[in-house]
Scaffold this motif. Structure first.
Motif, PDB file in Angstrom:
ATOM      1  N   VAL A   9     -31.460  -5.612   5.404  1.00  0.00           N
ATOM      2  CA  VAL A   9     -32.081  -4.326   5.087  1.00  0.00           C
ATOM      3  C   VAL A   9     -33.551  -4.503   4.714  1.00  0.00           C
ATOM      4  O   VAL A   9     -34.413  -3.753   5.180  1.00  0.00           O
ATOM      5  N   LEU A  10     -33.853  -5.466   3.893  1.00  0.00           N
ATOM      6  CA  LEU A  10     -35.213  -5.661   3.413  1.00  0.00           C
ATOM      7  C   LEU A  10     -36.219  -5.937   4.536  1.00  0.00           C
ATOM      8  O   LEU A  10     -37.312  -5.356   4.524  1.00  0.00           O
ATOM      9  N   PRO A  11     -35.931  -6.772   5.537  1.00  0.00           N
ATOM     10  CA  PRO A  11     -36.908  -6.984   6.621  1.00  0.00           C
ATOM     11  C   PRO A  11     -37.246  -5.708   7.393  1.00  0.00           C
ATOM     12  O   PRO A  11     -38.401  -5.496   7.780  1.00  0.00           O
ATOM     13  N   VAL A  12     -36.267  -4.837   7.595  1.00  0.00           N
ATOM     14  CA  VAL A  12     -36.526  -3.593   8.319  1.00  0.00           C
ATOM     15  C   VAL A  12     -37.468  -2.704   7.512  1.00  0.00           C
ATOM     16  O   VAL A  12     -38.433  -2.142   8.051  1.00  0.00           O
ATOM     17  N   ILE A  13     -37.228  -2.592   6.232  1.00  0.00           N
ATOM     18  CA  ILE A  13     -38.072  -1.769   5.370  1.00  0.00           C
ATOM     19  C   ILE A  13     -39.484  -2.342   5.306  1.00  0.00           C
ATOM     20  O   ILE A  13     -40.471  -1.610   5.399  1.00  0.00           O
ATOM     21  N   VAL A  51     -45.334  -2.366   6.395  1.00  0.00           N
ATOM     22  CA  VAL A  51     -46.495  -3.132   6.837  1.00  0.00           C
ATOM     23  C   VAL A  51     -47.100  -2.498   8.090  1.00  0.00           C
ATOM     24  O   VAL A  51     -48.320  -2.441   8.235  1.00  0.00           O
ATOM     25  N   GLY A  52     -46.263  -1.991   8.986  1.00  0.00           N
ATOM     26  CA  GLY A  52     -46.771  -1.322  10.184  1.00  0.00           C
ATOM     27  C   GLY A  52     -47.605  -0.099   9.837  1.00  0.00           C
ATOM     28  O   GLY A  52     -48.679   0.119  10.399  1.00  0.00           O
ATOM     29  N   ARG A  53     -47.135   0.700   8.901  1.00  0.00           N
ATOM     30  CA  ARG A  53     -47.901   1.873   8.488  1.00  0.00           C
ATOM     31  C   ARG A  53     -49.186   1.466   7.786  1.00  0.00           C
ATOM     32  O   ARG A  53     -50.226   2.104   7.968  1.00  0.00           O
ATOM     33  N   PHE A  54     -49.131   0.414   6.994  1.00  0.00           N
ATOM     34  CA  PHE A  54     -50.329  -0.061   6.306  1.00  0.00           C
ATOM     35  C   PHE A  54     -51.378  -0.534   7.312  1.00  0.00           C
ATOM     36  O   PHE A  54     -52.559  -0.226   7.187  1.00  0.00           O
ATOM     37  N   VAL A  55     -50.950  -1.269   8.331  1.00  0.00           N
ATOM     38  CA  VAL A  55     -51.884  -1.766   9.345  1.00  0.00           C
ATOM     39  C   VAL A  55     -52.487  -0.599  10.123  1.00  0.00           C
ATOM     40  O   VAL A  55     -53.683  -0.588  10.411  1.00  0.00           O
ATOM     41  N   GLN A  56     -51.668   0.401  10.452  1.00  0.00           N
ATOM     42  CA  GLN A  56     -52.186   1.583  11.142  1.00  0.00           C
ATOM     43  C   GLN A  56     -53.246   2.288  10.303  1.00  0.00           C
ATOM     44  O   GLN A  56     -54.296   2.678  10.808  1.00  0.00           O
ATOM     45  N   LYS A  57     -52.960   2.452   9.031  1.00  0.00           N
ATOM     46  CA  LYS A  57     -53.887   3.139   8.128  1.00  0.00           C
ATOM     47  C   LYS A  57     -55.210   2.375   8.033  1.00  0.00           C
ATOM     48  O   LYS A  57     -56.288   2.960   8.096  1.00  0.00           O
ATOM     49  N   GLN A  58     -55.147   1.049   7.887  1.00  0.00           N
ATOM     50  CA  GLN A  58     -56.355   0.247   7.785  1.00  0.00           C
ATOM     51  C   GLN A  58     -57.147   0.273   9.097  1.00  0.00           C
ATOM     52  O   GLN A  58     -58.371   0.321   9.091  1.00  0.00           O
ATOM     53  N   ALA A  59     -56.447   0.244  10.235  1.00  0.00           N
ATOM     54  CA  ALA A  59     -57.133   0.281  11.524  1.00  0.00           C
ATOM     55  C   ALA A  59     -57.851   1.610  11.700  1.00  0.00           C
ATOM     56  O   ALA A  59     -58.977   1.655  12.209  1.00  0.00           O
ATOM     57  N   ARG A  60     -57.223   2.702  11.293  1.00  0.00           N
ATOM     58  CA  ARG A  60     -57.893   3.998  11.380  1.00  0.00           C
ATOM     59  C   ARG A  60     -59.112   4.046  10.465  1.00  0.00           C
ATOM     60  O   ARG A  60     -60.164   4.558  10.829  1.00  0.00           O
ATOM     61  N   ARG A  61     -58.953   3.510   9.265  1.00  0.00           N
ATOM     62  CA  ARG A  61     -60.054   3.529   8.302  1.00  0.00           C
ATOM     63  C   ARG A  61     -61.246   2.739   8.825  1.00  0.00           C
ATOM     64  O   ARG A  61     -62.383   3.194   8.788  1.00  0.00           O
ATOM     65  N   TYR A  62     -61.013   1.537   9.344  1.00  0.00           N
ATOM     66  CA  TYR A  62     -62.111   0.728   9.853  1.00  0.00           C
ATOM     67  C   TYR A  62     -62.651   1.285  11.161  1.00  0.00           C
ATOM     68  O   TYR A  62     -63.827   1.132  11.457  1.00  0.00           O
TER      69      TYR A  62
END
Length: 98
Positions: free
Chosen positions: A18-22, A27-38
């Motif tokens: 369960v933990l790896p899926v969460i 992490v995927g959402r965090f990377v998307q957010k950072q990519a949009r910000r930069y």
């Protein structure tokens, strides 16, 4: 003792499956957010990960027709031999010790 082993088994299954899926989702959402910000910070709204995460993919460039090749950059030609401004290095004599 059985109750302890059952709880240990449940905790290990949660950590294993369960933990790896969460974490992948977070992490995927965090990377998307950072990519949009930069992407916004350094010009343009497009992020480098936009095509990979469900945004509109980049349009492929068509190949040159008829065997023609397009060259974007041609480096300047250098003279063969030693450069004119090279005055030599500092040479140190040494003896080989056996």
């Amino acid at each position: 003792m059985v109750k302890f082993l059952l709880i240990l088994l449940i905790i290990s299954l949660v950590f294993r499956f369960v933990l790896p899926v969460i974490l992948r989702l977070l992490v995927g959402r965090f990377v998307q957010k950072q990519a949009r910000r930069y992407g916004q910070q350094f010009g343009g709204g497009a992020s480098p990960f936009e095509g990979a995460f469900g945004g509109r993919p980049a349009a492929p460039t068509p190949p040159p027709a008829g065997g023609n090749v397009r060259v974007d950059f041609v480096p300047p030609k250098q003279d063969k031999g030693t450069p004119r401004d090279f005055k030599g290095g500092e040479y140190v004599d040494f003896e080989e010790v056996k």
